[in-house]
Design an enzyme around this catalytic site. Structure first.
Site, short mmCIF file in Angstrom:
data_model
loop_
_atom_site.label_atom_id
_atom_site.label_comp_id
_atom_site.label_asym_id
_atom_site.label_seq_id
_atom_site.Cartn_x
_atom_site.Cartn_y
_atom_site.Cartn_z
N ASP A 125 -9.01 0.68 5.99
CA ASP A 125 -8.10 0.63 7.40
C ASP A 125 -8.77 1.47 8.46
OD1 ASP A 125 -5.94 0.36 8.91
OD2 ASP A 125 -4.45 1.45 7.78
N SER A 126 -9.10 2.71 8.49
CA SER A 126 -9.42 3.36 9.56
C SER A 126 -10.62 2.65 10.54
CB SER A 126 -9.88 4.81 9.19
OG SER A 126 -8.74 5.54 8.78
N GLU A 181 -1.39 5.88 -8.93
CA GLU A 181 -2.30 6.98 -8.28
C GLU A 181 -2.29 8.18 -9.22
OE1 GLU A 181 -3.00 7.35 -4.16
OE2 GLU A 181 -3.94 8.98 -4.23
N ASP A 216 0.92 -1.08 -0.05
CA ASP A 216 0.09 0.02 0.12
C ASP A 216 1.00 1.25 -0.02
OD1 ASP A 216 -2.49 1.54 0.25
OD2 ASP A 216 -2.50 1.27 2.29
N HIS A 217 0.78 2.29 -0.77
CA HIS A 217 1.27 3.34 -0.97
C HIS A 217 2.95 3.14 -1.03
CE1 HIS A 217 -2.16 6.05 -0.58
NE2 HIS A 217 -2.60 4.94 0.50
N HIS A 224 -9.00 4.95 -2.59
CA HIS A 224 -8.50 4.79 -1.17
C HIS A 224 -9.47 5.58 -0.22
CE1 HIS A 224 -4.16 3.32 -1.99
NE2 HIS A 224 -5.04 3.52 -2.96
N SER A 248 -12.94 4.35 4.21
CA SER A 248 -13.71 3.93 5.67
C SER A 248 -15.00 5.01 5.75
CB SER A 248 -12.79 4.46 6.95
OG SER A 248 -11.80 3.32 6.75
N HIS A 284 -7.85 9.81 3.50
CA HIS A 284 -7.53 9.15 4.60
C HIS A 284 -7.89 9.46 5.95
CE1 HIS A 284 -4.80 7.82 1.38
NE2 HIS A 284 -5.19 6.60 1.68
P1 13P Z 1 -9.27 4.97 5.27
O1 13P Z 1 -8.04 5.89 6.19
O2 13P Z 1 -10.48 5.54 4.87
O3 13P Z 1 -9.30 3.42 5.96
O4 13P Z 1 -8.46 4.52 3.89
C1 13P Z 1 -7.28 3.49 4.08
C2 13P Z 1 -6.40 3.47 2.61
O5 13P Z 1 -6.82 4.26 1.76
C3 13P Z 1 -5.28 2.69 2.84
O6 13P Z 1 -4.34 2.84 1.49
O1 G3H Z 2 -3.44 4.83 3.52
C1 G3H Z 2 -2.67 4.65 4.74
C2 G3H Z 2 -3.14 3.30 5.56
O2 G3H Z 2 -4.20 3.55 6.28
C3 G3H Z 2 -1.94 2.81 6.24
O3 G3H Z 2 -1.71 3.73 7.30
O4 G3H Z 2 0.77 4.48 7.00
O5 G3H Z 2 -0.45 4.08 9.16
O6 G3H Z 2 0.24 2.37 8.13
P1 G3H Z 2 -0.27 3.49 7.97
ZN ZN Z 3 -4.51 4.72 0.73
#
Ligand code: 13P
Ligand code: G3H
Ligand code: ZN
Length: 330
Positions: free
Chosen positions: A277-278, A145, A93-94, A232, A235, A189
């Site tokens: 994720d959140s 992206e 991710d990212h 992305h 949540s 995010h």
């Molecule tokens: P949220 O913070 O909305 O859960 O997004 C997660 C995300 O985009 C991880 O790459």
């Molecule tokens: O987009 C980010 C994801 O929610 C991952 O978050 O970099 O804190 O692990 P993190």
């Molecule tokens: Zn993301």
């Protein structure tokens, strides 16, 4: 070099094709510990949903990259033990550099994101193309992206959205060869996606955020029919978690997410991967706080991480069944 194929993982190509054709989205859930992974796998096996396990660079630093890779390998076996083989993708991710993507590809990831969205356009193209050329030699799929989400992305903070330009999408996809593209249409995010001032109140007094820019999504779909799009920052920040957290000593205010109906609508379109994720963080925190408040003498981590895992599983099942539509598609 370990190929993901030896680990029983799959890349995202076929999953995305089926998701676009079938009008649903594959869940991409982040993990950095065992309870999250157990919840994701058991929820997706139980609802027969394909799944993308996402690892951020922050997660690699927190949990150790080697451990995470072995955990994902373990997840494949765990799913089999639970009695139903679901397709599992292990995705970076990212990713922010070629070296990080290469490292992941060489250690068993089946998919990587190269996020050059904060770079000048031509630099984003050059970096993404370089990752694609390397990844495709190993049959690993790549997400790029274009456009910038408001809020925090790892260490990068953006005040406002820079929405994706549909015309740039065609040029970007053609010149880089990416397999999927994350776009900016109003998601962001974290748990604070909108300020209350940006929202309106519905008849029940609930704050409703401005709708996503479906016009941009539709334009992209017209220009590139069937091309896999990623959202992305998806949540929904369910109010019951925020209430529980605050009831048991937490302090979250004005946390607002993307309404589920909007995600359901997006999942029916070319959006075939939705990142969450959140919501998992909130579900875990609410469950742990509740145990701490009601059973202050408890000090066995299994007694609070166990309920957190149960809450997470319930959340993930809800996402596959009621939001993304991926349940039953494995
Ligand atoms: P949220 O913070 O909305 O859960 O997004 C997660 C995300 O985009 C991880 O790459
Ligand atoms: O987009 C980010 C994801 O929610 C991952 O978050 O970099 O804190 O692990 P993190
Ligand atoms: Zn993301």
């Amino acid at each position: 070099m370990v190929s993901y194929k030896e680990l029983g993982l799959v890349n995202s190509r076929d999953l995305f094709k089926k998701a676009v054709d079938g009008g649903y989205a594959i869940p991409a859930f982040n993990f950095n510990n065992m309870e999250q992974l157990q919840a994701i796998v058991s929820a997706c096996v139980e609802t027969k949903s394909p799944v993308i396990l996402q690892v951020s660079s922050g997660a690699r630093k927190y949990a150790n990259q080697t451990l995470l890779r072995y955990m994902a390998q373990g997840a494949v076996q765990y799913a089999k033990e639970l009695g139903y083989e679901i397709p599992i993708v292990l995705h970076l991710d990212h990713g922010d550099s070629f070296e990080l993507c290469k490292d992941c590809i060489e250690s068993g990831f089946s998919s990587v994101m190269i996020d050059g969205s904060h770079l000048p356009y031509e630099e984003n193209i050059a970096l993404t193309k370089k990752v694609v050329e390397y990844a495709h030699q190993h049959d690993v799929t790549v997400e790029g992206e274009l456009g910038i989400l408001a809020g925090i992305e790892d260490d990068v903070q953006a005040e406002h959205h820079t929405y994706t330009e549909p015309d740039e999408v065609v040029d970007f996809v053609t010149r880089t060869g990416v397999d999927s593209l994350a776009i900016s249409i109003g998601t962001s995010h974290g748990a604070f996606k909108f300020t209350p001032e940006q929202c309106t109140r519905n008849e029940d007094g609930v704050l409703v955020p401005p709708p996503l820019r479906f016009d941009i999504l539709e334009e992209i779909e017209k220009l590139l029919p069937g091309f896999p799009i990623v959202l992305h920052g998806s949540s929904s920040v369910p109010p019951q978690y925020v209430e529980t957290i605050n009831k048991y000593g937490g302090k979250l205010s004005d946390s607002i997410g993307i309404p589920e109906e909007q995600l359901r609508k997006a999942a029916k379109s070319a959006v075939c991967k939705i990142n969450i994720d959140s919501d998992g963080r909130l579900a875990m925190t609410a469950a742990v706080r509740e145990v701490f408040a009601n059973k202050p003498a408890e000090f066995d981590p299994r007694k609070y991480l166990g309920p957190a895992r149960d809450a997470l599983k319930e959340l993930y099942m809800h996402k596959t069944e009621k939001v993304l539509g991926s349940a039953g598609k494995a």
